[in-house]
Motif scaffolding. Structure first.
Motif, PDB file in Angstrom:
ATOM      1  N   MET A 111       0.729  -1.519   0.027  1.00  0.00           N
ATOM      2  CA  MET A 111       0.011  -0.360   0.300  1.00  0.00           C
ATOM      3  C   MET A 111       0.814   1.400   0.134  1.00  0.00           C
ATOM      4  SD  MET A 111      -2.910   1.219   3.224  1.00  0.00           S
ATOM      5  CE  MET A 111      -3.787   0.330   2.365  1.00  0.00           C
ATOM      6  N   PRO A 112       0.620   2.046  -1.279  1.00  0.00           N
ATOM      7  CA  PRO A 112       1.309   3.798  -1.239  1.00  0.00           C
ATOM      8  C   PRO A 112       1.112   4.006   0.739  1.00  0.00           C
ATOM      9  CG  PRO A 112      -0.207   3.426  -3.197  1.00  0.00           C
ATOM     10  CD  PRO A 112      -0.282   2.109  -2.122  1.00  0.00           C
ATOM     11  N   HIS A 113       2.285   4.813   0.874  1.00  0.00           N
ATOM     12  CA  HIS A 113       2.108   5.005   2.004  1.00  0.00           C
ATOM     13  C   HIS A 113       1.161   6.474   2.135  1.00  0.00           C
ATOM     14  CE1 HIS A 113       4.260   7.059   5.643  1.00  0.00           C
ATOM     15  NE2 HIS A 113       4.372   8.293   5.165  1.00  0.00           N
ATOM     16  N   ARG A 114       1.271   6.676   3.214  1.00  0.00           N
ATOM     17  CA  ARG A 114       0.151   7.706   3.712  1.00  0.00           C
ATOM     18  C   ARG A 114       0.645   8.801   4.571  1.00  0.00           C
ATOM     19  NH1 ARG A 114      -4.994   6.454   2.484  1.00  0.00           N
ATOM     20  NH2 ARG A 114      -5.373   4.014   1.701  1.00  0.00           N
ATOM     21  N   ARG A 115       1.136   9.798   4.038  1.00  0.00           N
ATOM     22  CA  ARG A 115       1.683  10.607   4.964  1.00  0.00           C
ATOM     23  C   ARG A 115       0.269  11.499   6.783  1.00  0.00           C
ATOM     24  NH1 ARG A 115       2.469  16.069   1.294  1.00  0.00           N
ATOM     25  NH2 ARG A 115       0.666  15.607   0.696  1.00  0.00           N
ATOM     26  N   THR A 116       1.070  11.225   7.670  1.00  0.00           N
ATOM     27  CA  THR A 116       1.102  11.827   8.256  1.00  0.00           C
ATOM     28  C   THR A 116      -0.093  13.172   8.904  1.00  0.00           C
ATOM     29  OG1 THR A 116       2.642  10.791   9.958  1.00  0.00           O
ATOM     30  CG2 THR A 116       1.223  12.095  11.184  1.00  0.00           C
ATOM     31  N   PHE A 117      -1.203  13.534   9.169  1.00  0.00           N
ATOM     32  CA  PHE A 117      -1.606  14.505   9.359  1.00  0.00           C
ATOM     33  C   PHE A 117      -1.783  15.367   9.949  1.00  0.00           C
ATOM     34  CE2 PHE A 117      -5.365  17.276   9.185  1.00  0.00           C
ATOM     35  CZ  PHE A 117      -5.578  17.550   7.367  1.00  0.00           C
ATOM     36  N   LEU A 118      -1.292  16.565  10.175  1.00  0.00           N
ATOM     37  CA  LEU A 118      -0.892  17.322  11.344  1.00  0.00           C
ATOM     38  C   LEU A 118       0.209  16.702  12.290  1.00  0.00           C
ATOM     39  CD1 LEU A 118      -4.387  18.874  11.677  1.00  0.00           C
ATOM     40  CD2 LEU A 118      -1.855  20.333  10.637  1.00  0.00           C
ATOM     41  N   ASP A 119       1.163  15.792  11.739  1.00  0.00           N
ATOM     42  CA  ASP A 119       2.146  15.476  13.000  1.00  0.00           C
ATOM     43  C   ASP A 119       1.460  14.869  13.763  1.00  0.00           C
ATOM     44  OD1 ASP A 119       4.435  16.437  11.213  1.00  0.00           O
ATOM     45  OD2 ASP A 119       4.060  18.186  12.026  1.00  0.00           O
ATOM     46  N   ILE A 120       0.318  14.190  14.045  1.00  0.00           N
ATOM     47  CA  ILE A 120      -0.403  14.099  15.196  1.00  0.00           C
ATOM     48  C   ILE A 120       0.002  11.874  14.657  1.00  0.00           C
ATOM     49  CG2 ILE A 120      -2.334  13.093  15.988  1.00  0.00           C
ATOM     50  CD1 ILE A 120      -2.225  15.764  16.072  1.00  0.00           C
ATOM     51  N   THR A 121       0.967  11.649  15.806  1.00  0.00           N
ATOM     52  CA  THR A 121       0.884  10.124  15.532  1.00  0.00           C
ATOM     53  C   THR A 121       0.127   9.413  16.794  1.00  0.00           C
ATOM     54  OG1 THR A 121       3.306  10.327  17.069  1.00  0.00           O
ATOM     55  CG2 THR A 121       3.703  10.783  14.193  1.00  0.00           C
ATOM     56  N   ALA A 122      -0.117  10.081  17.575  1.00  0.00           N
ATOM     57  CA  ALA A 122      -1.097   9.189  18.819  1.00  0.00           C
ATOM     58  C   ALA A 122      -2.124  10.450  19.308  1.00  0.00           C
ATOM     59  CB  ALA A 122       0.411   9.021  20.139  1.00  0.00           C
ATOM     60  N   SER A 123      -3.440  10.214  18.279  1.00  0.00           N
ATOM     61  CA  SER A 123      -4.403  10.452  19.401  1.00  0.00           C
ATOM     62  C   SER A 123      -5.043  11.121  20.618  1.00  0.00           C
ATOM     63  CB  SER A 123      -5.404  11.591  18.289  1.00  0.00           C
ATOM     64  OG  SER A 123      -5.718   9.866  18.481  1.00  0.00           O
ATOM     65  N   VAL A 124      -5.854  11.664  21.035  1.00  0.00           N
ATOM     66  CA  VAL A 124      -6.419  10.913  22.191  1.00  0.00           C
ATOM     67  C   VAL A 124      -6.792   9.545  22.512  1.00  0.00           C
ATOM     68  CG1 VAL A 124      -7.784  11.874  24.299  1.00  0.00           C
ATOM     69  CG2 VAL A 124      -7.177  13.306  23.375  1.00  0.00           C
ATOM     70  N   THR A 125      -7.370   9.389  20.974  1.00  0.00           N
ATOM     71  CA  THR A 125      -7.619   8.197  21.071  1.00  0.00           C
ATOM     72  C   THR A 125      -7.251   6.892  20.899  1.00  0.00           C
ATOM     73  OG1 THR A 125      -8.783   7.903  18.777  1.00  0.00           O
ATOM     74  CG2 THR A 125     -10.132   8.753  20.781  1.00  0.00           C
ATOM     75  N   GLY A 126      -5.793   7.141  21.077  1.00  0.00           N
ATOM     76  CA  GLY A 126      -4.177   6.202  20.189  1.00  0.00           C
ATOM     77  C   GLY A 126      -4.624   6.252  18.973  1.00  0.00           C
ATOM     78  N   GLN A 127      -5.182   6.934  17.930  1.00  0.00           N
ATOM     79  CA  GLN A 127      -4.809   6.777  16.368  1.00  0.00           C
ATOM     80  C   GLN A 127      -3.464   7.662  16.200  1.00  0.00           C
ATOM     81  OE1 GLN A 127      -8.674   5.792  14.100  1.00  0.00           O
ATOM     82  NE2 GLN A 127      -9.286   7.398  16.423  1.00  0.00           N
ATOM     83  N   ARG A 128      -3.215   7.811  14.949  1.00  0.00           N
ATOM     84  CA  ARG A 128      -2.143   8.103  13.932  1.00  0.00           C
ATOM     85  C   ARG A 128      -2.900   8.472  12.781  1.00  0.00           C
ATOM     86  NH1 ARG A 128       1.283   7.812   9.178  1.00  0.00           N
ATOM     87  NH2 ARG A 128       0.799   5.402   8.685  1.00  0.00           N
ATOM     88  N   TRP A 129      -2.824  10.312  12.620  1.00  0.00           N
ATOM     89  CA  TRP A 129      -4.116  10.749  11.428  1.00  0.00           C
ATOM     90  C   TRP A 129      -3.187  10.978   9.952  1.00  0.00           C
ATOM     91  CZ3 TRP A 129      -6.156  15.815  14.065  1.00  0.00           C
ATOM     92  CH2 TRP A 129      -6.663  15.327  14.911  1.00  0.00           C
ATOM     93  N   VAL A 130      -3.276  10.367   9.507  1.00  0.00           N
ATOM     94  CA  VAL A 130      -3.383  10.087   8.002  1.00  0.00           C
ATOM     95  C   VAL A 130      -4.071  10.969   7.246  1.00  0.00           C
ATOM     96  CG1 VAL A 130      -1.621   8.261   8.422  1.00  0.00           C
ATOM     97  CG2 VAL A 130      -4.299   8.118   7.494  1.00  0.00           C
ATOM     98  N   GLU A 131      -3.512  11.131   5.728  1.00  0.00           N
ATOM     99  CA  GLU A 131      -4.328  12.113   4.940  1.00  0.00           C
ATOM    100  C   GLU A 131      -5.083  10.304   4.176  1.00  0.00           C
ATOM    101  OE1 GLU A 131      -2.138  14.431   2.639  1.00  0.00           O
ATOM    102  OE2 GLU A 131      -0.981  15.355   3.869  1.00  0.00           O
ATOM    103  N   ARG A 132      -6.146  10.867   4.206  1.00  0.00           N
ATOM    104  CA  ARG A 132      -7.156   9.423   3.664  1.00  0.00           C
ATOM    105  C   ARG A 132      -6.807   9.859   1.866  1.00  0.00           C
ATOM    106  NH1 ARG A 132     -11.845   6.860   4.290  1.00  0.00           N
ATOM    107  NH2 ARG A 132     -12.506   8.626   5.680  1.00  0.00           N
ATOM    108  N   LEU A 133      -5.741  10.274   1.197  1.00  0.00           N
ATOM    109  CA  LEU A 133      -5.663  10.107  -0.373  1.00  0.00           C
ATOM    110  C   LEU A 133      -4.007   9.683  -0.513  1.00  0.00           C
ATOM    111  CD1 LEU A 133      -8.312  11.289  -1.012  1.00  0.00           C
ATOM    112  CD2 LEU A 133      -7.677  12.048  -3.087  1.00  0.00           C
ATOM    113  N   ASP A 134      -3.979   8.824  -0.957  1.00  0.00           N
ATOM    114  CA  ASP A 134      -2.247   8.209  -1.295  1.00  0.00           C
ATOM    115  C   ASP A 134      -1.862   9.059  -2.405  1.00  0.00           C
ATOM    116  OD1 ASP A 134      -2.879   6.645  -3.434  1.00  0.00           O
ATOM    117  OD2 ASP A 134      -3.383   5.431  -1.866  1.00  0.00           O
TER     118      ASP A 134
END
Length: 595
Positions: A1-24
């Protein structure tokens, strides 16, 4: 799967998720091509590309129709025999018994078939089993009783895994027809026909349908046979699509292919309120805007389910067949009362379950599959309990209610990517449960108390590696970012062109970056949190976090009123006092990383 860039540099949100751009990068190119080739806005093109819609598929995807998307019903295995037997019952005006499940799909499927038979003056009765005393699906005693009153028994949203009960109905003198969609566990029953797109020998590629979708296709083929016979004009089946749409949304089947057409067309029918049961339910649920999937899934569906959970299981199906608005309003009020009672019971049960789970997760690890049990829990609510635990722990969860005989009735809910139905089937093959079944995202089990420990160990052995990987890779896919002032009705209407959204076609997730949380307060009886956010221009956007009290996300919001944060959610229209405004349904939040 193509790499998805981290969105706003959030690697661990309050719910423990990494935010990524949906579109590769590849999907971004597809979005650009969709916009250029078809004259579609950039917003819509990005939404479609991010959900796997190809360049050539885009126009049809935006305009799903029954005519374009529904195949010949005979592509479903056994459809020819099923339609032939049902049409024969109509021609002969035989007594027909409809045996349905006690959830929304079962109620909708039963009402759909009942309304079809009613058009031809065919005598019928709907039988919904009692969840506590009879359990899911046909049982021999009920089938024998129905066979004494009906020449034909049709099971809807059940029956595939009830070979012994089907045999009991046949031995008692009735023909039995199965219309279902659940995964197959064991040998198929020997009925007149078993129409189920999830049969191993079915090549229709319609396994994503709910039971009401299967019933609708059966009625289409039955109507065709009746037209050939002459003298049997069929009802307007398109006018019954409101029931199919309701079931499709509430059973959380993927909104892809034919299901999209069912929901789009069915919502148009539902908004006319020709079905008095739906009209009455919308009234007691205080829906003051055009019906949409949210109303089906979170306001109307739970009230129909309430009868099957803690009251008369047949109330929902009966309501959806009514033509008398007064009787419909009476039953709707009863379901509304039961739903309120169910909410209170669920709140208490959830507090107990969370206390047990908190101890298991205290060391930061915990089991791969949450398995909770209690002697005092209501078996009709364990499915909701499992869903809440799954949401809060981000792992598959089962909740089990044990009776005095030490037999537990349990329900499970899964996380994306983990097939819970398959896990249950393996547990049954290993002799660890009395019975079980379901599909990828939800399953039910019956287990002896003495085997609970072995079952827990089995789940851990079978699921730990895969669940661990899924949790480690947990991401929130972001479609874009806007300021609060940019969340306009015009933007929302543009995004809705790519709807309806739901399972398999998720709503666009939007981020408000660096916004100030103006206030947060509890509202309603369900533990919801209402708030608003604003940026430098002071334009505020209302937001709500459903069932947020007691969660990590809810605690974060309450603790950071007045602070700036990144917040993610979906946009929807709020109708109030004749005004339409945009609000955000919060999914996640993150503290602003220190630079």
């Amino acid at each position: 799967m193509p790499h998805r860039r981290t969105f706003l540099d959030i690697t661990a949100s309050v719910t423990g998720q990494r935010w990524v751009e949906r579109l590769d990068p590849r999907q971004a190119n597809v979005a650009l091509a969709i916009a250029q080739h078809h004259g579609i806005s950039d917003i819509i093109a990005r939404i479609l590309a991010g959900r796997g819609v190809g360049i050539d598929e885009a126009p049809a995807f935006l305009n799903p129709t029954i005519k374009a998307l529904m195949p010949d019903p005979r592509t479903l295995t056994d459809m020819d025999r099923a339609a032939a037997r049902l049409s024969e019952a109509i021609v002969r005006r035989e007594n027909v018994a409809i045996f349905g499940d006690y959830d929304v799909d079962g109620a909708s499927s039963s009402a759909l078939l009942g309304r079809f038979l009613e058009h031809f003056d065919v005598p019928f009765e709907i039988y919904i089993p009692d969840r506590i005393f009879e359990g899911y699906g046909p049982n021999p005693a009920a089938m024998e009783a129905l066979a004494a009153r009906a020449k034909l028994i049709v099971t809807v949203d059940c029956g595939t895994n009830s070979a012994a009960s089907i045999a009991a109905g046949r031995a008692a003198g009735a023909d039995v027809l199965v219309l279902d969609h659940h995964q197959v566990a064991g040998e198929l029953p020997e009925g007149v026909a078993v129409v189920n797109p999830n049969r191993e020998d079915d090549l229709s590629s319609l396994g994503y349908l709910c039971a009401a979708g299967v019933v609708f296709m059966t009625l289409v083929e039955t109507a065709r046979l009746l037209r050939e016979k002459g003298g049997f004009p069929a009802p307007d089946l398109m006018s019954m699509l409101d029931l199919v749409a309701l079931a499709t949304v509430c059973d959380v089947v993927p909104l892809i292919g034919l299901n999209r057409a069912f929901v789009v067309s069915g919502l148009k029918v539902a908004r006319q309120f020709d079905n008095k049961g739906l009209e009455a339910l919308a009234k007691v649920a205080r829906v003051s805007e055009p019906l949409n999937p949210f109303h089906f899934g979170f306001l109307i569906g739970p009230r129909i389910n309430a009868g099957g959970r803690i009251g008369d299981a047949a109330l929902g199906a009966r309501l959806l067949t009514l033509h008398d608005i007064n009787e419909a309003e009476r039953i709707a009020l009863e379901l509304d009362r039961l739903n309120a009672e169910r909410q209170a019971m669920e709140k208490l049960m959830l507090e107990q379950a969370e206390a047990e789970v908190a101890a298991e997760l205290a060391d930061g690890a915990g089991p791969a599959v949450i398995l909770t049990a209690n002697d005092k829990w209501h078996p009709g609510i364990v499915g909701l309990l499992a869903a809440r635990l799954k949401e809060r722990t981000q792992r598959p969860a089962f909740a089990i209610a044990f009776n005095p005989s030490n037999i537990g009735t349990g329900s499970g809910r899964s996380i994306a990517g983990f097939d819970l139905g398959r896990l249950v089937r393996r547990a049954q093959e290993a002799g660890l449960i009395v019975k079980g079944g379901g599909h990828a995202m939800a399953a039910g089990i019956t287990v002896e108390r003495a085997k609970l420990g072995d079952l827990r160990a089995f789940f851990e052995k079978e699921a730990s590696e895969q669940v661990g990987k899924l949790r480690e890779a947990s991401t929130l896919e972001i479609d874009g970012a806007i300021a609060a002032s940019g969340a306009t009705i015009a933007l929302l209407e543009e995004m809705e062109r790519a709807g309806p959204y739901g399972s398999g076609h998720p709503a666009p997730i939007i981020v408000l970056p660096n916004h100030r949380l103006n206030f947060a307060k509890s509202v309603g009886a369900g533990g919801h949190i209402k708030m608003s956010f604003s940026l430098m221009d002071k334009v505020s956007l209302d937001a709500i976090l459903f069932r947020g009290e007691g969660t990590a996300l809810g605690s974060f919001l309450f603790s950071n009123v007045g602070e700036r944060m990144h917040v993610a959610g979906t946009l929807s229209v709020n109708h109030f006092n004749g005004r339409r405004t945009v609000q955000m349904r919060i999914l996640d939040a993150a503290a602003i990383p220190l630079v």
